[in-house]
Design an enzyme around this catalytic site. Structure first.
Site, short mmCIF file in Angstrom:
data_model
loop_
_atom_site.label_atom_id
_atom_site.label_comp_id
_atom_site.label_asym_id
_atom_site.label_seq_id
_atom_site.Cartn_x
_atom_site.Cartn_y
_atom_site.Cartn_z
N ARG A 185 0.84 -1.22 0.00
CA ARG A 185 0.00 0.00 0.00
C ARG A 185 0.87 1.26 0.00
O ARG A 185 0.54 2.27 0.64
CB ARG A 185 -0.93 0.05 1.22
CG ARG A 185 -1.86 -1.10 1.35
CD ARG A 185 -2.91 -1.16 0.24
NE ARG A 185 -3.55 -2.46 0.29
CZ ARG A 185 -3.08 -3.53 -0.36
NH1 ARG A 185 -2.02 -3.44 -1.15
NH2 ARG A 185 -3.69 -4.68 -0.28
N SER A 215 -11.15 -0.08 4.11
CA SER A 215 -10.40 -0.37 5.34
C SER A 215 -9.84 0.93 5.89
O SER A 215 -9.19 1.69 5.17
CB SER A 215 -9.23 -1.31 5.05
OG SER A 215 -9.75 -2.55 4.64
N GLU A 243 -5.01 4.01 7.00
CA GLU A 243 -4.80 3.81 5.57
C GLU A 243 -5.52 4.91 4.80
O GLU A 243 -5.05 5.40 3.77
CB GLU A 243 -5.35 2.42 5.18
CG GLU A 243 -5.13 2.10 3.71
CD GLU A 243 -5.38 0.63 3.40
OE1 GLU A 243 -4.98 -0.24 4.19
OE2 GLU A 243 -5.96 0.37 2.34
#
Ligand code: FAD
Length: 332
Positions: free
Chosen positions: A177, A229, A314
């Protein structure tokens, strides 16, 4: 009658052309449906328009922000004091198993177009919302795969709009990520991906399967607004007795820790932990960014107290971040 001195709007409009909007509500441009207005907003449909917009903001000393599909974003209730440039460059050109795509293209739409061309390699990602550019920025992925491993090169522009260049995939230092763009921002204009030949029937079946899994497990963001998320899975190396790893990675899912802390169903205002997934926050009505941040603080505090580890967001925050006291959450 005297002449009026051109204001910021006039000067932006002169540089950018059609499409400039003032006081544009950013909640209309994010899947979380949260956030105040941008002073200025434009959806740039060509490379020239996008570069001109960034350059005009730079010349006017106006902060700018590049927006994709708004699916990984929490926007401040006060909005953004500057120019938001939405990347709406969507051209796609196929050349055998190699494809050049405008970074504003919708990721799922692009995956489906690749399927029409009998090109496999991205079906696993069907259902990740947002644009191709947003996916490259955060090296989006799932099931242990990510877009960085398919990327050959990208054409980018410096944030001041002064230099356009093509950078090889190695420049981006793709990680979990993560890409170098988070440390050295560039606007992604277009990119080249390498895919492989496949059977359209099998690719379609995989796309349908992945979409169905998401339909069952995840909120439908068009109906239940969310940014997916909220926290990153734990860094590799973190282990706690009995905790599983995420498929294809050596990372413990944040959701497992949040479940152990009984976070499902917690609520602050209209920000709520999704009933079927402890790491997904949803906007159950008129959630404010403040509600979301307060709820996230409570979740972090619970995990810190139980596991001694700090969860990392995130979802990115845009605008001025308010200080948040850990309000009392209630169970829904
Ligand atoms: C229901 C749901 C499920 C999700 N599932 C997943 C998943 O399985 N895996 C996963 O990785 N993510 C997932 N996400 C998160 C999100 O969809 C991805 O991170 C997506 O790739 C973000 O793309 P975007 O275009 O919406 O980016 P945005 O939210 O618009 O922007 C995010 C960041 O990317 C930057 N950015 C966007 N476009 C560009 C560009 N052209 N050039 C440079 N920078 C750019 C922005 O400046 C910002 O910093 C999910 C989100 C939701 C709502």
């Amino acid at each position: 009658m005297g002449f009026r001195t051109p204001g910021i709007g006039d000067r932006l409009r002169a540089a950018i052309g059609e499409g400039l909007r003032a006081q544009e509500p950013l909640r209309h441009h994010t899947t979380f449906r949260v956030g105040g207005p941008a002073d200025w907003f434009v959806a740039a449909r060509s490379q020239d328009q996008l570069v001109a917009a960034l350059r005009a903001a730079h010349d006017l000393e106006l902060p700018s922000f590049l927006l994709g599909g708004g699916s990984n974003l929490l926007v401040s209730d006060e909005g953004f004091r500057g120019l938001v440039v939405k990347n709406a460059i969507e051209d796609v050109a196929f050349d055998g198993a190699t494809v050049q795509v405008g970074c504003g293209a919708d990721y799922l739409g692009f995956i489906e177009r690749c399927c029409d061309q009998a090109l496999a390699g991205l079906a696993y990602a069907a259902g990740i919302p947002g644009s191709v550019g947003g996916a490259i920025y955060g090296n989006a992925g799932c099931y242990g795969q990510d877009i960085g491993s398919r990327t050959v090169e990208c054409t980018v522009c410096t944030p001041d709009g002064l230099r356009v260049e093509t950078l090889a995939a190695s420049w981006f230092e793709f990680g979990y990520r993560d890409s170098r763009l988070k440390r050295e921002p560039r606007a992604l204009l277009s990119c080249v991906l390498r895919l492989e030949r496949g059977d359209p029937a099998l690719i379609t079946a995989e796309i349908e399967e992945k979409l169905e899994i998401r339909r069952v497990k995840h909120p439908q963001w068009r109906i239940e607004p969310t940014a997916g998320s909220y926290f990153k899975n734990l860094p590799s190396g973190f282990e706690a007795p009995g905790l599983p790893f995420s498929p294809g990675t050596r990372r413990v899912p944040a959701g497992v820790l949040l479940d152990a802390c009984e976070c499902r169903g917690l609520r602050v205002g209209d920000a709520m932990v999704f009933a079927k997934h402890a790491n997904i926050l949803v906007n159950a009505g008129r959630a404010t960014a403040h509600d979301v941040l307060a709820l996230a603080e409570i979740m972090k505090a619970r995990v810190r107290a139980k596991f001694g580890v700090e969860l990392e967001e995130e979802v990115m925050f845009l605008g001025e971040r308010p200080s948040v006291s850990t309000a009392t959450a209630r169970s829904a």
